[in-house]
Design a protein around this motif. Structure first.
Motif, PDB file in Angstrom:
ATOM      1  N   GLY A   1       0.794  -1.098  -0.020  1.00 31.35           N
ATOM      2  CA  GLY A   1      -0.059   0.160   0.119  1.00 31.35           C
ATOM      3  C   GLY A   1       0.999   1.222  -0.107  1.00 31.35           C
ATOM      4  O   GLY A   1       0.506   2.226   0.497  1.00 31.35           O
ATOM      5  N   GLN A   2       1.954   1.234  -0.612  1.00 31.78           N
ATOM      6  CA  GLN A   2       2.897   2.373  -0.539  1.00 31.78           C
ATOM      7  C   GLN A   2       2.699   3.388  -1.916  1.00 31.78           C
ATOM      8  O   GLN A   2       2.304   2.849  -2.872  1.00 31.78           O
ATOM      9  CB  GLN A   2       4.439   1.828  -0.591  1.00 31.78           C
ATOM     10  CG  GLN A   2       4.866   1.146   0.513  1.00 31.78           C
ATOM     11  CD  GLN A   2       4.672   1.989   1.899  1.00 31.78           C
ATOM     12  OE1 GLN A   2       4.876   3.192   1.902  1.00 31.78           O
ATOM     13  NE2 GLN A   2       3.718   1.446   2.842  1.00 31.78           N
ATOM     14  N   CYS A   3       2.734   4.536  -1.562  1.00 31.45           N
ATOM     15  CA  CYS A   3       2.287   5.525  -2.491  1.00 31.45           C
ATOM     16  C   CYS A   3       3.296   5.704  -3.669  1.00 31.45           C
ATOM     17  O   CYS A   3       4.409   5.051  -3.688  1.00 31.45           O
ATOM     18  CB  CYS A   3       1.807   6.803  -1.978  1.00 31.45           C
ATOM     19  SG  CYS A   3       3.304   7.613  -1.255  1.00 31.45           S
TER      20      CYS A   3
ATOM     21  N   LYS B   1     -12.629   8.918   0.186  1.00 28.97           N
ATOM     22  CA  LYS B   1     -11.243   8.625   0.834  1.00 28.97           C
ATOM     23  C   LYS B   1     -11.504   8.579   2.612  1.00 28.97           C
ATOM     24  O   LYS B   1     -12.507   9.320   2.942  1.00 28.97           O
ATOM     25  CB  LYS B   1     -10.093   9.760   0.661  1.00 28.97           C
ATOM     26  CG  LYS B   1      -9.700   9.967  -0.669  1.00 28.97           C
ATOM     27  CD  LYS B   1      -9.328   8.769  -1.324  1.00 28.97           C
ATOM     28  CE  LYS B   1      -8.786   9.070  -2.871  1.00 28.97           C
ATOM     29  NZ  LYS B   1      -8.414   7.732  -3.383  1.00 28.97           N
TER      30      LYS B   1
ATOM     31  N   PRO C   1      -4.556   9.484   1.185  1.00 30.37           N
ATOM     32  CA  PRO C   1      -3.748  10.268   0.125  1.00 30.37           C
ATOM     33  C   PRO C   1      -2.785  11.192   0.963  1.00 30.37           C
ATOM     34  O   PRO C   1      -3.328  11.442   2.239  1.00 30.37           O
ATOM     35  CB  PRO C   1      -4.600  11.346  -0.743  1.00 30.37           C
ATOM     36  CG  PRO C   1      -5.924  10.254  -0.588  1.00 30.37           C
ATOM     37  CD  PRO C   1      -5.978   9.815   0.823  1.00 30.37           C
TER      38      PRO C   1
ATOM     39  N   HIS D   1      -3.880   7.655  -2.764  1.00 32.82           N
ATOM     40  CA  HIS D   1      -3.975   6.369  -2.311  1.00 32.82           C
ATOM     41  C   HIS D   1      -5.434   5.885  -1.954  1.00 32.82           C
ATOM     42  O   HIS D   1      -6.213   6.969  -1.780  1.00 32.82           O
ATOM     43  CB  HIS D   1      -3.214   6.583  -0.830  1.00 32.82           C
ATOM     44  CG  HIS D   1      -2.955   5.426   0.069  1.00 32.82           C
ATOM     45  ND1 HIS D   1      -4.150   4.966   0.880  1.00 32.82           N
ATOM     46  CD2 HIS D   1      -2.113   4.550  -0.006  1.00 32.82           C
ATOM     47  CE1 HIS D   1      -3.686   3.776   1.357  1.00 32.82           C
ATOM     48  NE2 HIS D   1      -2.535   3.492   0.815  1.00 32.82           N
TER      49      HIS D   1
ATOM     50  N   GLU E   1      -0.605   8.766 -10.243  1.00 29.29           N
ATOM     51  CA  GLU E   1      -0.898   8.643  -8.775  1.00 29.29           C
ATOM     52  C   GLU E   1      -1.112  10.072  -8.076  1.00 29.29           C
ATOM     53  O   GLU E   1      -0.587  10.021  -6.833  1.00 29.29           O
ATOM     54  CB  GLU E   1      -0.159   7.484  -8.234  1.00 29.29           C
ATOM     55  CG  GLU E   1      -0.477   6.253  -8.633  1.00 29.29           C
ATOM     56  CD  GLU E   1       0.593   5.104  -8.228  1.00 29.29           C
ATOM     57  OE1 GLU E   1       0.481   4.834  -7.052  1.00 29.29           O
ATOM     58  OE2 GLU E   1       1.613   4.891  -9.007  1.00 29.29           O
TER      59      GLU E   1
END
Length: 338
Positions: free
Chosen positions: A27-29, A308, A273, A269, A247
């Protein structure tokens, strides 16, 4: 299971075949995308050491660090690493994240085990002249997970996080102090009605170029850089690649001549985010007053509309962000000798 370390210099070493799968699983941006790591490493003040943690060949986490050597000039690193220094663990180009992460959300004991393995391997990689590790963005409760008996802690700016559980922006307004709510609404109406101002919210690639982003970031970076081992400003090739991808969200303010006068970049994200940066021209140079606060209104409106869970508002201006409803999470840097 046996832990092995794959150490990489992103400037020269090819991307591991499973890197993007690892980043996505954790789950890394986008700032952890390998091409961005490479662009960051080429412009960094010190060599970047990226370490992939593997168990039985399967990647389970990663750590990014700068090798802060004793020699004063970056050119000294061209032929290899310095003979002595400290290892500075931090996320590349982003103080709102940690420089270490794992897949599968392991518990505290498991994290501690993996990080002990990292430090043991790190000492073999760097050699006897390297004296310890500085871990940045350490949250409450995490020092016990970090290897070492002696730990020097330095409090740093807290991290602001704003949950956005509301059906619409009016519900966010309702939870604010009346004076703050009234001023935000008044400024938002005034700026929206300004015929000499356009406001765009959407994919960064459609709204801004890397050169424009770099120009507005420069002054803001100098004002809010970390005081402990400060990070270098993000280079233009990095920002070119960053804003060209899928992204990153931008909130862009342009004047009647289409000149960019305010910009917020948000790392998208699925849940939280991250607000990467803000920059604006001062009014005396052709900017507009109150864009900073209006930017938060647009951010919150976008986050709610996109479903979100919240926004990571980053560091700096902590009390301002608290007045906007954010929670402040304590943070520190931890120096641990080998």
């Amino acid at each position: 299971m046996s832990l092995t370390l794959q150490t990489l210099d992103p400037r020269h070493d090819p991307e591991p075949s499973d890197w993007e799968r690892l980043r996505t699983a954790a789950g890394q941006c986008v700032t952890w995308r390998y091409d961005l790591l490479r662009a960051y490493a080429w412009a960094a003040q010190a060599p970047v050491l990226l370490t992939v943690l593997r168990e039985e060949g399967t990647a389970v986490g990663a750590v990014s660090a700068s090798l802060r050597g004793v020699r004063p000039h970056r050119g000294a690193y061209a032929a290899g690493r310095d003979f002595a220094g400290i290892v500075d663990v931090h996320a590349p180009g982003n103080r709102s994240q940690k420089g270490w992460w794992f897949t599968g959300d392991p518990d505290a004991g498991r994290r501690a085990e993996l990080l002990r393995g990292y430090v043991r391997g790190l000492r073999r990689v760097t050699g006897p002249g390297w004296r310890g590790v500085v871990w940045r963005e350490v949250s409450p409760g995490e020092p016990a997970q970090l290897p070492g008996l002696l730990k020097a802690r330095l409090p740093t700016a807290p991290l602001a996080r704003l949950a956005t559980p509301w059906p619409g922006i009016d519900a966010w307004y309702a939870g604010l102090d009346r004076a703050r709510r009234d001023s935000l609404k008044r400024r938002a109406r005034s700026l929206s009605a300004d015929p000499g101002l356009s406001i765009g919210v959407g994919p960064a690639r459609e709204l801004v170029t890397g050169a424009e982003a770099a120009a507005l970031r420069a002054e803001n970076d100098l004002k809010h850089r970390a005081r402990l081992l400060p990070l270098a400003p993000l280079p233009l090739p990095y920002l070119d690649a960053l804003v060209a991808g899928d992204e990153v969200i931008a909130i862009a303010y342009r004047d009647g001549e289409r000149r960019l006068i305010g910009l917020s970049l948000i790392l998208d994200h699925p849940a939280w985010p991250i607000c990467l940066s803000w920059g604006a021209l001062p009014p005396e140079h052709g900017g507009r007053k109150h864009l900073y606060f209006d930017g938060y209104v647009r951010m919150v409106e976008w986050a709610i509309g996109a479903g979100k869970s919240g926004l990571v508002l980053g560091k700096g201006q902590a009390e301002v962000k608290r007045s906007l409803g954010a929670d402040l999470v304590a943070s520190s840097a931890l120096a641990v000798p080998f």
